[in-house]
Motif scaffolding. Structure first.
Motif, PDB file in Angstrom:
ATOM      1  N   PRO A  33      -9.526 -20.010   2.058  1.00  0.00           N
ATOM      2  CA  PRO A  33     -10.660 -19.505   1.286  1.00  0.00           C
ATOM      3  C   PRO A  33     -10.542 -19.989  -0.243  1.00  0.00           C
ATOM      4  O   PRO A  33      -9.235 -20.040  -0.656  1.00  0.00           O
ATOM      5  CB  PRO A  33     -10.593 -18.164   1.448  1.00  0.00           C
ATOM      6  CG  PRO A  33      -9.295 -17.855   1.968  1.00  0.00           C
ATOM      7  CD  PRO A  33      -8.841 -19.085   2.757  1.00  0.00           C
ATOM      8  N   ALA A  34     -11.304 -19.786  -0.954  1.00  0.00           N
ATOM      9  CA  ALA A  34     -11.597 -20.060  -2.513  1.00  0.00           C
ATOM     10  C   ALA A  34     -10.448 -18.926  -2.974  1.00  0.00           C
ATOM     11  O   ALA A  34     -10.597 -17.844  -2.787  1.00  0.00           O
ATOM     12  CB  ALA A  34     -12.736 -20.033  -3.037  1.00  0.00           C
ATOM     13  N   PRO A  35      -9.608 -19.471  -4.062  1.00  0.00           N
ATOM     14  CA  PRO A  35      -8.584 -18.483  -4.553  1.00  0.00           C
ATOM     15  C   PRO A  35      -9.296 -17.478  -5.221  1.00  0.00           C
ATOM     16  O   PRO A  35      -8.763 -16.068  -5.007  1.00  0.00           O
ATOM     17  CB  PRO A  35      -7.803 -19.245  -5.674  1.00  0.00           C
ATOM     18  CG  PRO A  35      -8.072 -20.624  -5.180  1.00  0.00           C
ATOM     19  CD  PRO A  35      -9.589 -20.851  -4.624  1.00  0.00           C
ATOM     20  N   ASP A  36     -10.396 -17.621  -6.064  1.00  0.00           N
ATOM     21  CA  ASP A  36     -11.084 -16.364  -6.803  1.00  0.00           C
ATOM     22  C   ASP A  36     -11.869 -15.230  -5.834  1.00  0.00           C
ATOM     23  O   ASP A  36     -11.726 -14.252  -5.881  1.00  0.00           O
ATOM     24  CB  ASP A  36     -12.005 -16.811  -7.940  1.00  0.00           C
ATOM     25  CG  ASP A  36     -13.088 -17.880  -7.127  1.00  0.00           C
ATOM     26  OD1 ASP A  36     -12.686 -18.164  -5.903  1.00  0.00           O
ATOM     27  OD2 ASP A  36     -13.904 -18.134  -7.625  1.00  0.00           O
ATOM     28  N   ALA A  37     -12.424 -15.798  -4.642  1.00  0.00           N
ATOM     29  CA  ALA A  37     -12.984 -15.004  -3.878  1.00  0.00           C
ATOM     30  C   ALA A  37     -11.969 -14.202  -2.991  1.00  0.00           C
ATOM     31  O   ALA A  37     -12.056 -12.987  -2.748  1.00  0.00           O
ATOM     32  CB  ALA A  37     -13.861 -15.631  -2.881  1.00  0.00           C
ATOM     33  N   LEU A  38     -10.785 -14.700  -2.733  1.00  0.00           N
ATOM     34  CA  LEU A  38      -9.663 -14.331  -2.008  1.00  0.00           C
ATOM     35  C   LEU A  38      -9.121 -12.934  -2.722  1.00  0.00           C
ATOM     36  O   LEU A  38      -8.868 -12.005  -2.364  1.00  0.00           O
ATOM     37  CB  LEU A  38      -8.672 -15.299  -1.692  1.00  0.00           C
ATOM     38  CG  LEU A  38      -7.545 -14.707  -0.896  1.00  0.00           C
ATOM     39  CD1 LEU A  38      -7.941 -14.357   0.666  1.00  0.00           C
ATOM     40  CD2 LEU A  38      -6.460 -15.701  -0.715  1.00  0.00           C
ATOM     41  N   GLN A  39      -9.231 -13.175  -4.145  1.00  0.00           N
ATOM     42  CA  GLN A  39      -8.451 -12.250  -4.929  1.00  0.00           C
ATOM     43  C   GLN A  39      -9.589 -10.981  -4.850  1.00  0.00           C
ATOM     44  O   GLN A  39      -9.053  -9.789  -4.955  1.00  0.00           O
ATOM     45  CB  GLN A  39      -8.284 -12.595  -6.378  1.00  0.00           C
ATOM     46  CG  GLN A  39      -7.109 -13.680  -6.443  1.00  0.00           C
ATOM     47  CD  GLN A  39      -6.798 -14.034  -7.785  1.00  0.00           C
ATOM     48  OE1 GLN A  39      -7.585 -13.900  -8.836  1.00  0.00           O
ATOM     49  NE2 GLN A  39      -5.954 -15.397  -8.119  1.00  0.00           N
ATOM     50  N   VAL A  40     -10.754 -11.273  -5.198  1.00  0.00           N
ATOM     51  CA  VAL A  40     -11.692 -10.180  -5.272  1.00  0.00           C
ATOM     52  C   VAL A  40     -11.750  -9.268  -3.934  1.00  0.00           C
ATOM     53  O   VAL A  40     -11.660  -8.175  -4.104  1.00  0.00           O
ATOM     54  CB  VAL A  40     -13.241 -10.792  -5.304  1.00  0.00           C
ATOM     55  CG1 VAL A  40     -14.238  -9.731  -5.299  1.00  0.00           C
ATOM     56  CG2 VAL A  40     -13.321 -11.608  -6.755  1.00  0.00           C
ATOM     57  N   VAL A  41     -11.864  -9.886  -2.734  1.00  0.00           N
ATOM     58  CA  VAL A  41     -11.785  -9.326  -1.533  1.00  0.00           C
ATOM     59  C   VAL A  41     -10.449  -8.513  -1.262  1.00  0.00           C
ATOM     60  O   VAL A  41     -10.308  -7.182  -0.760  1.00  0.00           O
ATOM     61  CB  VAL A  41     -11.982 -10.371  -0.331  1.00  0.00           C
ATOM     62  CG1 VAL A  41     -11.781  -9.703   0.989  1.00  0.00           C
ATOM     63  CG2 VAL A  41     -13.168 -11.039   0.051  1.00  0.00           C
ATOM     64  N   GLN A  42      -9.218  -9.028  -1.722  1.00  0.00           N
ATOM     65  CA  GLN A  42      -7.828  -8.492  -1.493  1.00  0.00           C
ATOM     66  C   GLN A  42      -7.783  -7.027  -2.261  1.00  0.00           C
ATOM     67  O   GLN A  42      -7.418  -5.870  -2.003  1.00  0.00           O
ATOM     68  CB  GLN A  42      -6.795  -9.416  -2.013  1.00  0.00           C
ATOM     69  CG  GLN A  42      -6.534 -10.472  -0.814  1.00  0.00           C
ATOM     70  CD  GLN A  42      -5.467 -11.318  -1.079  1.00  0.00           C
ATOM     71  OE1 GLN A  42      -5.094 -11.494  -2.430  1.00  0.00           O
ATOM     72  NE2 GLN A  42      -5.182 -12.370  -0.232  1.00  0.00           N
ATOM     73  N   ARG A  43      -8.417  -7.313  -3.641  1.00  0.00           N
ATOM     74  CA  ARG A  43      -8.468  -6.267  -4.524  1.00  0.00           C
ATOM     75  C   ARG A  43      -9.217  -5.081  -3.910  1.00  0.00           C
ATOM     76  O   ARG A  43      -8.987  -4.036  -3.953  1.00  0.00           O
ATOM     77  CB  ARG A  43      -8.802  -6.557  -5.950  1.00  0.00           C
ATOM     78  CG  ARG A  43      -8.024  -7.075  -6.708  1.00  0.00           C
ATOM     79  CD  ARG A  43      -8.319  -7.315  -8.260  1.00  0.00           C
ATOM     80  NE  ARG A  43      -9.506  -7.944  -8.449  1.00  0.00           N
ATOM     81  CZ  ARG A  43      -9.927  -8.863  -8.831  1.00  0.00           C
ATOM     82  NH1 ARG A  43      -8.767 -10.057  -8.868  1.00  0.00           N
ATOM     83  NH2 ARG A  43     -10.756  -9.522  -8.741  1.00  0.00           N
ATOM     84  N   CYS A  44     -10.463  -5.457  -3.289  1.00  0.00           N
ATOM     85  CA  CYS A  44     -11.382  -4.374  -2.520  1.00  0.00           C
ATOM     86  C   CYS A  44     -10.697  -3.672  -1.492  1.00  0.00           C
ATOM     87  O   CYS A  44     -10.924  -2.501  -1.454  1.00  0.00           O
ATOM     88  CB  CYS A  44     -12.728  -5.078  -2.279  1.00  0.00           C
ATOM     89  SG  CYS A  44     -13.525  -5.585  -3.495  1.00  0.00           S
ATOM     90  N   LEU A  45     -10.071  -4.301  -0.608  1.00  0.00           N
ATOM     91  CA  LEU A  45      -9.464  -3.825   0.647  1.00  0.00           C
ATOM     92  C   LEU A  45      -8.367  -3.019   0.139  1.00  0.00           C
ATOM     93  O   LEU A  45      -8.040  -2.068   0.790  1.00  0.00           O
ATOM     94  CB  LEU A  45      -8.867  -5.024   1.615  1.00  0.00           C
ATOM     95  CG  LEU A  45      -9.951  -5.822   1.889  1.00  0.00           C
ATOM     96  CD1 LEU A  45      -9.437  -6.941   3.093  1.00  0.00           C
ATOM     97  CD2 LEU A  45     -10.968  -5.052   2.674  1.00  0.00           C
ATOM     98  N   THR A  46      -7.552  -3.217  -1.017  1.00  0.00           N
ATOM     99  CA  THR A  46      -6.618  -2.158  -1.553  1.00  0.00           C
ATOM    100  C   THR A  46      -6.851  -0.758  -1.657  1.00  0.00           C
ATOM    101  O   THR A  46      -6.289   0.079  -1.895  1.00  0.00           O
ATOM    102  CB  THR A  46      -5.747  -2.847  -2.567  1.00  0.00           C
ATOM    103  OG1 THR A  46      -6.533  -3.107  -3.505  1.00  0.00           O
ATOM    104  CG2 THR A  46      -5.044  -4.263  -2.101  1.00  0.00           C
ATOM    105  N   GLN A  47      -8.433  -0.677  -1.905  1.00  0.00           N
ATOM    106  CA  GLN A  47      -8.922   0.439  -2.548  1.00  0.00           C
ATOM    107  C   GLN A  47      -8.948   1.302  -1.025  1.00  0.00           C
ATOM    108  O   GLN A  47      -9.314   2.597  -1.333  1.00  0.00           O
ATOM    109  CB  GLN A  47     -10.157   0.387  -2.976  1.00  0.00           C
ATOM    110  CG  GLN A  47     -10.130  -0.298  -4.259  1.00  0.00           C
ATOM    111  CD  GLN A  47      -9.056   0.184  -5.284  1.00  0.00           C
ATOM    112  OE1 GLN A  47      -9.101   1.275  -5.662  1.00  0.00           O
ATOM    113  NE2 GLN A  47      -8.359  -0.789  -5.872  1.00  0.00           N
TER     114      GLN A  47
END
Length: 577
Positions: free
Chosen positions: A424-438
């Protein structure tokens, strides 16, 4: 293919359960099937196409619920163009459609044709003729809202010629035609075994871009399939999917990350994986209808519990646990445990328990599932061949097995989702990972932590549906009035008729009856007077005076939400947080 997001509940007549579908089904397109029957390849594909079409029509004509294929027309292209079937309704028309399939099967497969160009010209004429027939059909059925049910048509061309060559011929032949009513044109190329095995199978569908923009607003696709009945059934079953696409179906909301307070919204579409067995008018003893637990129970009409034979399920295969797709399982799961029937003696019960324990242990240690097939009873096979239902047994850590029904070939819908081979695109991957950590993480899922607000909903629904009486009456007093005879009257074994209001004003037995009833409101006094002027009713229709008030205008129910209000609420996409 996508679906409209508006969901509308409607009951299935054979199962008594709620089956949900979207409002885009009434707007399904009309279907035109153009089959190329050019010799000598027709002799190779005739049996495959006719068998697949016969199977598909048997299913489509028998489905309850929304009409997924409203209209169908069939053309055969051989030495000349021939319309075997003008536009007809599919539902409830199986006899006529099967006779058309037999007529298609009777076309000879030997002979010669002048050339491929001649076949391309006949295909163009068939497409133009089908659009003309569609316009005439919609013109004659334009009364009411019928014209909006099928506002456009889709054509499917089945050929054995090279697919791209047929696409170019159709592009050149249709570039000057009015294609406003044709939304999509699909060219299906049937390849023989030699051509199919020479190279890797191409993508199931590829979009052909017209260089000259010849069909503005019309999609043209090419699909290559092997020469088999299952492959052709997959092509036809794609017609059963919802053909909406006006808006997204659901919004998947991820929790907001620390950087952005706004939740991340993923807009998604939904697609059916299989046909719900509740839409099929069948009633096997233990079978394809498992939308309700009542479908698992055998029929007890005219029999007793002692005479009902146990259901028999035969193990036919072992399956690897990681090789079973959950999307093909449906209905209600059942927990299977060793029997504790009191008719079994202790030795038989212990032996049965040990065998069951050994089976659970073996399946768990080897990570295996069991595939079961229901043995049809003599009663289910009396009127036909019967329905063979299938189930999967899954082991659990406890001394039990979980049984789930599994869809068969007839119920499956085409679902060709691409396998992602790229990161996946790096920026999209970072956004999703930050959301899931919540989110909180649980190692073992406990359904007791979930609450669906069902109790509150049922209570509020019950209170809204109850009538609002102007007064209340004690249950004990009401019970005495209905069960005990009136004082001062002789008990003759039947109820005495109620006296009119203008009688019985003297102090006596009737005055005691009036004393047990609350005073009538002034707004309902005229209603009571109108009943009193009619005189005493027959003895068999006698009721306590209390019930006369409920027949007046004072009893009202809370207004139920209108259908229009429900539809407006369902217009929004489904939101999953």
């Amino acid at each position: 293919m996508s679906m409209d997001n508006r969901k509308r509940p409607t009951g299935s007549s054979n199962s008594g359960n709620m089956v949900y579908w979207s409002s885009s089904f009434p707007r399904q397109p009309a279907r035109v099937l153009i089959v190329e029957t050019l010799p000598p390849r027709w002799s190779e594909t005739c049996t495959v196409i006719c068998e697949a079409l016969d199977n598909f029509l048997s299913l489509a004509c028998s489905l309850e619920g929304p009409c997924r294929v409203p209209l169908l027309s069939l053309y055969a292209i051989s030495k000349q163009q021939e319309c075997l079937l003008p536009f007809v309704q599919v539902r409830g028309n199986l006899a006529r459609l099967r006779s058309c399939v037999e007529e298609l099967r009777s076309i000879p497969g030997d002979g010669c044709v002048r050339g491929v160009a001649r076949g391309g010209e006949l295909l163009r004429q068939a497409v133009l003729d089908s659009m003309q027939q569609f316009k005439q059909y919609t013109r004659h059925t334009s009364t009411g809202n019928q014209a909006n049910n099928h506002p456009y048509m889709e054509a499917t061309v089945v050929t054995t010629q090279p697919g791209r060559s047929v696409v170019r011929q159709l592009e050149m032949g249709l570039k000057d035609a009015d294609l406003a009513s044709l939304k999509r044109l699909l060219v299906v190329q049937i390849e023989n075994e030699a051509d199919w095995g020479q190279e890797n199978p191409p993508p199931e569908e590829e979009h052909i871009e017209s260089e000259e923009g010849l069909m503005l607003g019309t999609e043209i696709d090419l699909q290559r399939v092997e020469n088999s009945a299952f492959a052709m059934e997959t092509v036809f079953k794609a017609w059963l999917h919802e053909q909406g696409g006006d808006r997204e179906h659901l919004h998947l909301l991820l929790p907001s990350s620390l950087d952005t307070p706004v939740p991340v919204c993923l807009k998604c579409d939904m697609q059916e994986r299989l046909i719900s067995p509740a839409l099929i008018p069948l009633s096997p003893n233990l079978g394809v209808k498992t939308e309700s637990v009542r479908d698992f129970l055998p029929s007890t009409k005219g029999t007793t519990n002692q005479s009902i034979a146990p259901q028999r399920l035969k193990v036919i295969k072992t399956l690897r646990a990681d090789g079973v797709c959950e999307s093909v399982l449906y209905g209600l799961p059942l927990v299977i445990r060793p029997s504790t029937c009191w008719k079994m003696d202790w030795d038989e019960m212990e032996s049965n328990h040990n065998l069951f324990h050994a089976l659970c242990h073996t399946l768990r240690s080897r990570e295996l599932f069991l595939l079961l097939q229901v043995e049809p009873t003599q009663r289910s096979t009396a009127g036909g061949s019967g329905v063979f239902s299938h189930y999967i047994l899954q082991p659990s850590p406890t001394l039990s097995l979980l049984m789930k029904p599994v869809a068969s070939r007839e119920l499956l819908l085409p679902c060709s989702l691409p396998v992602s081979t790229q990161d996946p695109a790096p920026d999209a991957l970072q956004v999703v990972q930050r959301c899931l950590t919540q989110l909180d993480e649980e190692f073992v899922f406990n359904p007791l932590t979930l609450s669906s607000n069902l109790y509150q909903h049922l209570r509020s629904r019950t209170l809204l549906s109850q009538p609002r009486y102007p007064y209340s009456m004690q249950p004990a007093a009401a019970k005495r009035d209905q069960s005990q005879p009136l004082e001062g009257t002789k008990n003759t074994g039947s109820r005495q008729p109620r006296q009119p209001r203008n009688q019985g004003r003297t102090v006596g037995a009737n005055s005691k009856v009036r004393a047990t009833v609350a005073p009538f409101p002034s707004s309902s006094s005229h209603t009571f007077s109108s009943f009193s002027s009619m005189g005493p009713p027959p003895a068999k229709a006698s009721r306590p005076p209390l019930t006369l008030l409920s027949s007046g205008s004072a009893v009202r129910r809370a207004p139920a939400p209108t259908q229009q209000h429900q539809e407006n609420e369902n217009d929004e996409p489904m939101v999953i947080q």
